[in-house]
Scaffold this motif. Structure first.
Motif, PDB file in Angstrom:
ATOM      1  N   LEU B 110      45.762  41.880  41.228  1.00 50.88           N
ATOM      2  CA  LEU B 110      46.231  43.247  41.429  1.00 50.88           C
ATOM      3  C   LEU B 110      45.274  44.198  40.733  1.00 50.88           C
ATOM      4  O   LEU B 110      44.727  43.856  39.689  1.00 50.88           O
ATOM      5  CB  LEU B 110      47.609  43.406  40.793  1.00 50.88           C
ATOM      6  CG  LEU B 110      48.652  42.340  41.145  1.00 50.88           C
ATOM      7  CD1 LEU B 110      49.823  42.453  40.205  1.00 50.88           C
ATOM      8  CD2 LEU B 110      49.088  42.495  42.589  1.00 50.88           C
ATOM      9  N   MET B 112      44.367  46.927  38.203  1.00 45.35           N
ATOM     10  CA  MET B 112      45.007  47.235  36.923  1.00 45.35           C
ATOM     11  C   MET B 112      45.575  48.641  36.965  1.00 45.35           C
ATOM     12  O   MET B 112      44.866  49.588  37.227  1.00 45.35           O
ATOM     13  CB  MET B 112      43.963  47.126  35.810  1.00 45.35           C
ATOM     14  CG  MET B 112      44.512  47.270  34.421  1.00 45.35           C
ATOM     15  SD  MET B 112      45.473  45.845  33.930  1.00 45.35           S
ATOM     16  CE  MET B 112      46.116  46.439  32.367  1.00 45.35           C
ATOM     17  N   GLU B 113      46.851  48.717  36.702  1.00 48.33           N
ATOM     18  CA  GLU B 113      47.485  50.037  36.661  1.00 48.33           C
ATOM     19  C   GLU B 113      47.159  50.690  35.331  1.00 48.33           C
ATOM     20  O   GLU B 113      47.063  50.024  34.316  1.00 48.33           O
ATOM     21  CB  GLU B 113      49.012  49.909  36.778  1.00 48.33           C
ATOM     22  CG  GLU B 113      49.493  48.985  37.865  1.00 48.33           C
ATOM     23  CD  GLU B 113      49.243  49.540  39.254  1.00 48.33           C
ATOM     24  OE1 GLU B 113      48.945  50.746  39.357  1.00 48.33           O
ATOM     25  OE2 GLU B 113      49.342  48.779  40.230  1.00 48.33           O
ATOM     26  N   THR B 114      47.048  51.963  35.343  1.00 48.40           N
ATOM     27  CA  THR B 114      46.810  52.670  34.083  1.00 48.40           C
ATOM     28  C   THR B 114      48.148  53.004  33.443  1.00 48.40           C
ATOM     29  O   THR B 114      49.193  52.662  33.966  1.00 48.40           O
ATOM     30  CB  THR B 114      46.052  53.979  34.333  1.00 48.40           C
ATOM     31  OG1 THR B 114      46.813  54.743  35.272  1.00 48.40           O
ATOM     32  CG2 THR B 114      44.691  53.700  34.881  1.00 48.40           C
ATOM     33  N   GLY B 115      48.080  53.649  32.331  1.00 47.98           N
ATOM     34  CA  GLY B 115      49.298  54.210  31.753  1.00 47.98           C
ATOM     35  C   GLY B 115      50.022  53.298  30.782  1.00 47.98           C
ATOM     36  O   GLY B 115      51.214  53.429  30.586  1.00 47.98           O
ATOM     37  N   ASN B 116      49.328  52.335  30.185  1.00 46.23           N
ATOM     38  CA  ASN B 116      50.005  51.655  29.096  1.00 46.23           C
ATOM     39  C   ASN B 116      49.353  52.057  27.788  1.00 46.23           C
ATOM     40  O   ASN B 116      48.186  52.414  27.735  1.00 46.23           O
ATOM     41  CB  ASN B 116      50.025  50.146  29.282  1.00 46.23           C
ATOM     42  CG  ASN B 116      48.710  49.510  29.003  1.00 46.23           C
ATOM     43  OD1 ASN B 116      48.271  49.481  27.874  1.00 46.23           O
ATOM     44  ND2 ASN B 116      48.042  49.035  30.041  1.00 46.23           N
ATOM     45  N   ASN B 117      50.110  51.953  26.738  1.00 45.80           N
ATOM     46  CA  ASN B 117      49.630  52.505  25.478  1.00 45.80           C
ATOM     47  C   ASN B 117      49.228  51.446  24.457  1.00 45.80           C
ATOM     48  O   ASN B 117      48.829  51.766  23.366  1.00 45.80           O
ATOM     49  CB  ASN B 117      50.707  53.419  24.884  1.00 45.80           C
ATOM     50  CG  ASN B 117      51.997  52.663  24.637  1.00 45.80           C
ATOM     51  OD1 ASN B 117      52.039  51.442  24.781  1.00 45.80           O
ATOM     52  ND2 ASN B 117      53.047  53.367  24.280  1.00 45.80           N
ATOM     53  N   THR B 118      49.334  50.174  24.867  1.00 47.11           N
ATOM     54  CA  THR B 118      49.002  49.105  23.938  1.00 47.11           C
ATOM     55  C   THR B 118      47.567  49.252  23.450  1.00 47.11           C
ATOM     56  O   THR B 118      47.260  49.065  22.279  1.00 47.11           O
ATOM     57  CB  THR B 118      49.163  47.743  24.618  1.00 47.11           C
ATOM     58  OG1 THR B 118      50.481  47.673  25.135  1.00 47.11           O
ATOM     59  CG2 THR B 118      48.971  46.617  23.635  1.00 47.11           C
ATOM     60  N   ARG B 119      46.721  49.570  24.394  1.00 52.99           N
ATOM     61  CA  ARG B 119      45.310  49.747  24.092  1.00 52.99           C
ATOM     62  C   ARG B 119      45.078  50.683  22.918  1.00 52.99           C
ATOM     63  O   ARG B 119      44.394  50.339  21.962  1.00 52.99           O
ATOM     64  CB  ARG B 119      44.666  50.340  25.347  1.00 52.99           C
ATOM     65  CG  ARG B 119      43.370  49.700  25.696  1.00 52.99           C
ATOM     66  CD  ARG B 119      42.783  50.343  26.925  1.00 52.99           C
ATOM     67  NE  ARG B 119      41.353  50.179  26.802  1.00 52.99           N
ATOM     68  CZ  ARG B 119      40.632  49.441  27.625  1.00 52.99           C
ATOM     69  NH1 ARG B 119      41.187  48.844  28.645  1.00 52.99           N
ATOM     70  NH2 ARG B 119      39.349  49.313  27.437  1.00 52.99           N
ATOM     71  N   GLN B 132      40.798  44.023  29.524  1.00 55.70           N
ATOM     72  CA  GLN B 132      42.171  43.624  29.335  1.00 55.70           C
ATOM     73  C   GLN B 132      42.662  42.900  30.578  1.00 55.70           C
ATOM     74  O   GLN B 132      42.196  43.147  31.678  1.00 55.70           O
ATOM     75  CB  GLN B 132      43.057  44.830  29.038  1.00 55.70           C
ATOM     76  CG  GLN B 132      42.916  45.951  30.035  1.00 55.70           C
ATOM     77  CD  GLN B 132      43.678  47.194  29.582  1.00 55.70           C
ATOM     78  OE1 GLN B 132      44.607  47.112  28.803  1.00 55.70           O
ATOM     79  NE2 GLN B 132      43.263  48.333  30.099  1.00 55.70           N
ATOM     80  N   GLU B 133      43.541  41.966  30.366  1.00 53.73           N
ATOM     81  CA  GLU B 133      44.154  41.293  31.489  1.00 53.73           C
ATOM     82  C   GLU B 133      45.645  41.351  31.261  1.00 53.73           C
ATOM     83  O   GLU B 133      46.132  41.033  30.182  1.00 53.73           O
ATOM     84  CB  GLU B 133      43.709  39.837  31.556  1.00 53.73           C
ATOM     85  CG  GLU B 133      44.193  39.152  32.815  1.00 53.73           C
ATOM     86  CD  GLU B 133      44.231  37.653  32.666  1.00 53.73           C
ATOM     87  OE1 GLU B 133      43.369  37.088  31.982  1.00 53.73           O
ATOM     88  OE2 GLU B 133      45.171  37.059  33.226  1.00 53.73           O
ATOM     89  N   TYR B 134      46.309  41.756  32.287  1.00 56.40           N
ATOM     90  CA  TYR B 134      47.734  41.931  32.161  1.00 56.40           C
ATOM     91  C   TYR B 134      48.361  40.934  33.102  1.00 56.40           C
ATOM     92  O   TYR B 134      48.078  40.916  34.294  1.00 56.40           O
ATOM     93  CB  TYR B 134      48.081  43.362  32.552  1.00 56.40           C
ATOM     94  CG  TYR B 134      49.523  43.699  32.378  1.00 56.40           C
ATOM     95  CD1 TYR B 134      50.217  43.337  31.245  1.00 56.40           C
ATOM     96  CD2 TYR B 134      50.186  44.418  33.361  1.00 56.40           C
ATOM     97  CE1 TYR B 134      51.540  43.659  31.084  1.00 56.40           C
ATOM     98  CE2 TYR B 134      51.512  44.755  33.212  1.00 56.40           C
ATOM     99  CZ  TYR B 134      52.184  44.371  32.065  1.00 56.40           C
ATOM    100  OH  TYR B 134      53.489  44.692  31.930  1.00 56.40           O
TER     101      TYR B 134
END
Lengths: 150, 150
Positions: B110, B112-119, B132-134
């Motif tokens: 897929l 990679m969707e943006t919008g996560n804050n872990t980074r 990153q791999e989600y």
DNA sequence: TAAAAAATGCAACAAAGTTGCAATACGTTG
DNA sequence: CAACGTATTGCAACTTTGTTGCATTTTTTA
């Protein structure tokens, strides 16, 4: 072994029999922030001369009951890390985040941060999501410090 | 082979020599939305009787130059998927997201969707993040439909 | 402390992938 | 388009990682 009683309690909580090998393995896993391979653990427990099959079975037992979780590395190895629940035994299916250091190849286990939206988007598309692992690659603080200082 | 010329161009763009094996492997990888294992590809190319070592080397070559990327599965296998760049050869280090179906064990690639804050949180803590791999686990639309209908 | 159940240790085995090397194919140059 | 240098291929042998079966030992519970 400092926390022997804690380890025993932990084993009992997960319905595992208390054995010396399991206590040693727990001790090693509990005292590192990174996930360890079978080889790492063998090395650290060299003085106890633990059979390789027993160690595999121990690690699989830990994983199966949810006491530890497994991460597959880039080089086709399993790494194991304790998955100590705050309270009751949790499901193996819970969320993990891992940080993989590309310099030293250590894998750090991190609590999964909330607040990403990939999950929602995928669920809309018909994917039923039961757990997630978020893996970050880069340089860990330790290696980063080393490189900065040189 | 429908897109032979596309494949040839792609190989040349990544400085790989054009060989029959590579074209076949490209064809297989290009025509599936899921990541495939060495065994999957061997099966699909059974009629061409491709040597296992050659296939490993082909897949490694693709991965090394950034044409494909590897995902480690839960059962310690490599899966390979094309990583077709929109334009120029991209770095291997770009972000991926994978959905692992626990029913059929397929791995979907897929964007990679943006919008996560872990980074951001991790970078504050001194982790330098380069890719990153989600990874999401659950049931894919196909299996979900099957189970619902039964 | 005795009996049932589980864990251990050993040897043999299995799967996935790699290495070395000789033979072959690719592609560049003239 | 022929010939040469280089990369790729195919084969056999090997390595690494992990599993299975089974006899023995240990743990737990009564």
């Amino acid at each position: 072994m400092q926390n022997e009683n804690l380890y025993k309690e932990l084993l009992r909580r997960f319905r595992l029999k208390v054995t010396l090998t399991r206590l040693h393995v727990l001790d090693v896993l509990a005292n590192t922030p990174v996930a360890l391979s079978h080889a790492d653990i063998t090395e650290q427990l060299a003085e106890y001369d633990i059979d390789k099959v027993t160690l595999y079975r121990t690690l699989n037992a830990f994983t199966k009951c949810g006491l530890a979780h497994k991460v597959a590395t880039e080089d086709r190895n399993w790494l194991y890390a304790l998955h100590m629940p705050d309270d009751a035994p949790s499901e193996v299916t819970s969320d993990h985040a891992h940080f993989v250091c590309d310099e030293c190849e250590r894998i750090y286990c991190l609590p999964m941060e909330t607040g990403n939206n990939t999950r929602d988007i995928k669920e809309e598309q018909g994917f039923v999501i039961r757990s997630q692992e978020y893996r970050l690659h880069g340089t860990c603080p330790e290696c980063h410090t080393q490189f900065s200082q040189q």
